[in-house]
Design a protein around this motif. Sequence first.
Motif, PDB file in Angstrom:
ATOM      1  N   VAL A 161     -12.612  -7.868   6.836  1.00  0.00           N
ATOM      2  CA  VAL A 161     -11.697  -6.995   6.352  1.00  0.00           C
ATOM      3  C   VAL A 161     -10.868  -7.739   5.457  1.00  0.00           C
ATOM      4  N   LEU A 162     -10.320  -9.042   5.754  1.00  0.00           N
ATOM      5  CA  LEU A 162      -9.448  -9.569   5.026  1.00  0.00           C
ATOM      6  C   LEU A 162     -10.079 -10.026   3.613  1.00  0.00           C
ATOM      7  N   LEU A 163     -11.546 -10.088   3.686  1.00  0.00           N
ATOM      8  CA  LEU A 163     -12.021 -10.350   2.285  1.00  0.00           C
ATOM      9  C   LEU A 163     -12.628  -9.062   1.498  1.00  0.00           C
ATOM     10  N   SER A 164     -12.163  -7.946   2.050  1.00  0.00           N
ATOM     11  CA  SER A 164     -12.623  -6.648   1.470  1.00  0.00           C
ATOM     12  C   SER A 164     -11.790  -6.078   0.089  1.00  0.00           C
ATOM     13  N   GLY A 165     -10.532  -6.454   0.145  1.00  0.00           N
ATOM     14  CA  GLY A 165      -9.759  -6.170  -0.822  1.00  0.00           C
ATOM     15  C   GLY A 165      -8.971  -4.771  -0.827  1.00  0.00           C
ATOM     16  N   HIS A 166      -9.555  -3.955   0.391  1.00  0.00           N
ATOM     17  CA  HIS A 166      -8.828  -2.900   0.730  1.00  0.00           C
ATOM     18  C   HIS A 166      -7.515  -2.964   1.585  1.00  0.00           C
ATOM     19  N   HIS A 167      -6.368  -2.890   0.655  1.00  0.00           N
ATOM     20  CA  HIS A 167      -5.080  -3.173   1.542  1.00  0.00           C
ATOM     21  C   HIS A 167      -4.784  -2.399   2.617  1.00  0.00           C
ATOM     22  N   GLN A 168      -4.999  -0.979   2.382  1.00  0.00           N
ATOM     23  CA  GLN A 168      -4.730   0.033   3.420  1.00  0.00           C
ATOM     24  C   GLN A 168      -5.510  -0.672   4.848  1.00  0.00           C
ATOM     25  N   ASP A 169      -6.721  -0.986   4.674  1.00  0.00           N
ATOM     26  CA  ASP A 169      -7.472  -1.374   5.622  1.00  0.00           C
ATOM     27  C   ASP A 169      -7.155  -2.797   6.309  1.00  0.00           C
ATOM     28  N   ILE A 170      -6.673  -3.495   5.442  1.00  0.00           N
ATOM     29  CA  ILE A 170      -6.193  -4.899   5.770  1.00  0.00           C
ATOM     30  C   ILE A 170      -4.472  -4.680   6.615  1.00  0.00           C
ATOM     31  N   GLU A 171      -3.921  -3.599   6.121  1.00  0.00           N
ATOM     32  CA  GLU A 171      -2.672  -3.572   6.702  1.00  0.00           C
ATOM     33  C   GLU A 171      -2.958  -2.985   8.153  1.00  0.00           C
ATOM     34  N   GLU A 172      -4.275  -2.037   8.313  1.00  0.00           N
ATOM     35  CA  GLU A 172      -4.221  -1.580   9.451  1.00  0.00           C
ATOM     36  C   GLU A 172      -4.655  -2.498  10.390  1.00  0.00           C
ATOM     37  N   TRP A 173      -5.567  -3.456   9.946  1.00  0.00           N
ATOM     38  CA  TRP A 173      -6.051  -4.385  11.007  1.00  0.00           C
ATOM     39  C   TRP A 173      -5.018  -5.319  11.511  1.00  0.00           C
ATOM     40  N   ARG A 174      -4.366  -5.628  10.585  1.00  0.00           N
ATOM     41  CA  ARG A 174      -3.089  -6.632  10.868  1.00  0.00           C
ATOM     42  C   ARG A 174      -2.111  -5.896  11.977  1.00  0.00           C
ATOM     43  N   ARG A 175      -1.820  -4.584  11.717  1.00  0.00           N
ATOM     44  CA  ARG A 175      -0.833  -3.948  12.559  1.00  0.00           C
ATOM     45  C   ARG A 175      -1.682  -3.846  14.071  1.00  0.00           C
ATOM     46  N   LYS A 176      -2.866  -3.539  14.003  1.00  0.00           N
ATOM     47  CA  LYS A 176      -3.638  -3.451  15.446  1.00  0.00           C
ATOM     48  C   LYS A 176      -3.794  -4.759  16.050  1.00  0.00           C
ATOM     49  N   GLU A 177      -3.926  -5.759  15.153  1.00  0.00           N
ATOM     50  CA  GLU A 177      -3.915  -7.505  15.857  1.00  0.00           C
ATOM     51  C   GLU A 177      -2.552  -7.836  16.115  1.00  0.00           C
ATOM     52  N   SER A 178      -1.700  -7.185  15.634  1.00  0.00           N
ATOM     53  CA  SER A 178      -0.222  -7.718  16.012  1.00  0.00           C
ATOM     54  C   SER A 178       0.196  -6.883  17.337  1.00  0.00           C
ATOM     55  N   LEU A 179      -0.217  -5.903  17.374  1.00  0.00           N
ATOM     56  CA  LEU A 179      -0.195  -4.907  18.766  1.00  0.00           C
ATOM     57  C   LEU A 179      -1.033  -5.701  19.911  1.00  0.00           C
ATOM     58  N   LYS A 180      -2.182  -6.173  19.498  1.00  0.00           N
ATOM     59  CA  LYS A 180      -3.140  -6.522  20.455  1.00  0.00           C
ATOM     60  C   LYS A 180      -2.440  -8.008  20.979  1.00  0.00           C
ATOM     61  N   ARG A 181      -2.007  -8.681  20.147  1.00  0.00           N
ATOM     62  CA  ARG A 181      -1.540 -10.014  20.615  1.00  0.00           C
ATOM     63  C   ARG A 181      -0.217  -9.903  21.413  1.00  0.00           C
ATOM     64  N   THR A 182       0.739  -8.895  21.113  1.00  0.00           N
ATOM     65  CA  THR A 182       1.822  -8.607  21.683  1.00  0.00           C
ATOM     66  C   THR A 182       1.552  -7.981  22.980  1.00  0.00           C
ATOM     67  N   LEU A 183       0.659  -7.298  23.263  1.00  0.00           N
ATOM     68  CA  LEU A 183       0.111  -6.903  24.679  1.00  0.00           C
ATOM     69  C   LEU A 183      -0.269  -8.010  25.535  1.00  0.00           C
ATOM     70  N   THR A 184      -1.100  -8.794  24.884  1.00  0.00           N
ATOM     71  CA  THR A 184      -1.637  -9.891  25.514  1.00  0.00           C
ATOM     72  C   THR A 184      -0.712 -11.172  25.870  1.00  0.00           C
ATOM     73  N   ARG A 185       0.127 -11.209  25.199  1.00  0.00           N
ATOM     74  CA  ARG A 185       0.937 -12.525  25.373  1.00  0.00           C
ATOM     75  C   ARG A 185       2.448 -12.289  25.619  1.00  0.00           C
ATOM     76  N   ARG A 186       3.064 -10.866  25.038  1.00  0.00           N
ATOM     77  CA  ARG A 186       4.432 -10.678  25.358  1.00  0.00           C
ATOM     78  C   ARG A 186       4.508  -9.273  25.486  1.00  0.00           C
ATOM     79  N   PRO A 187       3.939  -8.649  26.719  1.00  0.00           N
ATOM     80  CA  PRO A 187       3.936  -7.163  26.931  1.00  0.00           C
ATOM     81  C   PRO A 187       5.432  -6.640  26.984  1.00  0.00           C
ATOM     82  N   ASP A 188       6.294  -7.445  27.399  1.00  0.00           N
ATOM     83  CA  ASP A 188       7.584  -7.289  27.747  1.00  0.00           C
ATOM     84  C   ASP A 188       8.070  -6.741  26.267  1.00  0.00           C
TER      85      ASP A 188
END
Length: 245
Positions: free
Chosen positions: A196-223
């Motif tokens: 997705v980061l190589l796709s050039g689709h900015h909306q898809d990239i931003e969505e992926w980043r937001r999802k990954e940010s949520l996932k990382r926060t849930l895993t490491r700092r759920p507080d």
Amino acid sequence: MQMDVLTLFPEMFHGVIGSSILKKVQEKQLVSYRIEDFRQFADNKHQRVDDYPYGGGAGMVLMPQPLFDAVDYLKKEQPTSKPRVILLCPQGERFTQAKAEELAQEEHLIFVCGHYEGYDERIREHLVTDEISIGDFILTGGELGAMVVMDSVTRLLKGSLGNEESSVHDSFSTGLLEHPQYTRPRDFRGLKVPDVLLSGHHQDIEEWRRKESLKRTLTRRPDLLEGKELSEREQQWLDDMKKDS
């Protein structure tokens, strides 16, 4: 911004303010530093700044007179400002990105770095405006804590970073941990950059980043997610992640 430091060990700051971002902001005239040994403000012959605690007990306590006079001096040097006087101590408010952003709006910060067993209570009650702790552990003095806060605040000043968006997307700036980052090569020892980061689709990239940010926060700092306002879509992503885990 004017940043003043009251310390018994001014030499500790020379390397810090002479390197990296703290040096650059000074060269750009975004920040001016003044490091003062508050022992010079002691009004006794031997320049003592500490004494035994009333009531007995272990250790020495910093006396109010040198610090009160030192802060008075710094205020006179910057008469048009209303400085925030910040005491670095383990009893203080836990330092956060939100606090850094708040302090970055000020014109004048004075950091008080103590040693020994503690401070005379009158310093806390009648001299300082803020008490800050960088974590639930004890250091020899407040100098390292002051350096942490200074670094965190200066990088938020407009013009301090090469890319103004850098600090906006840092971990904690959005209330979440930052998403994963990748750079060249695309394939390193069989470990590939997400498509997705190589796709050039900015909306898809931003969505992926937001999802990954949520996932990382849930895993490491759920507080950090407690009470966090999320869009309906983000809440659905988060619910799905919780089910998957």
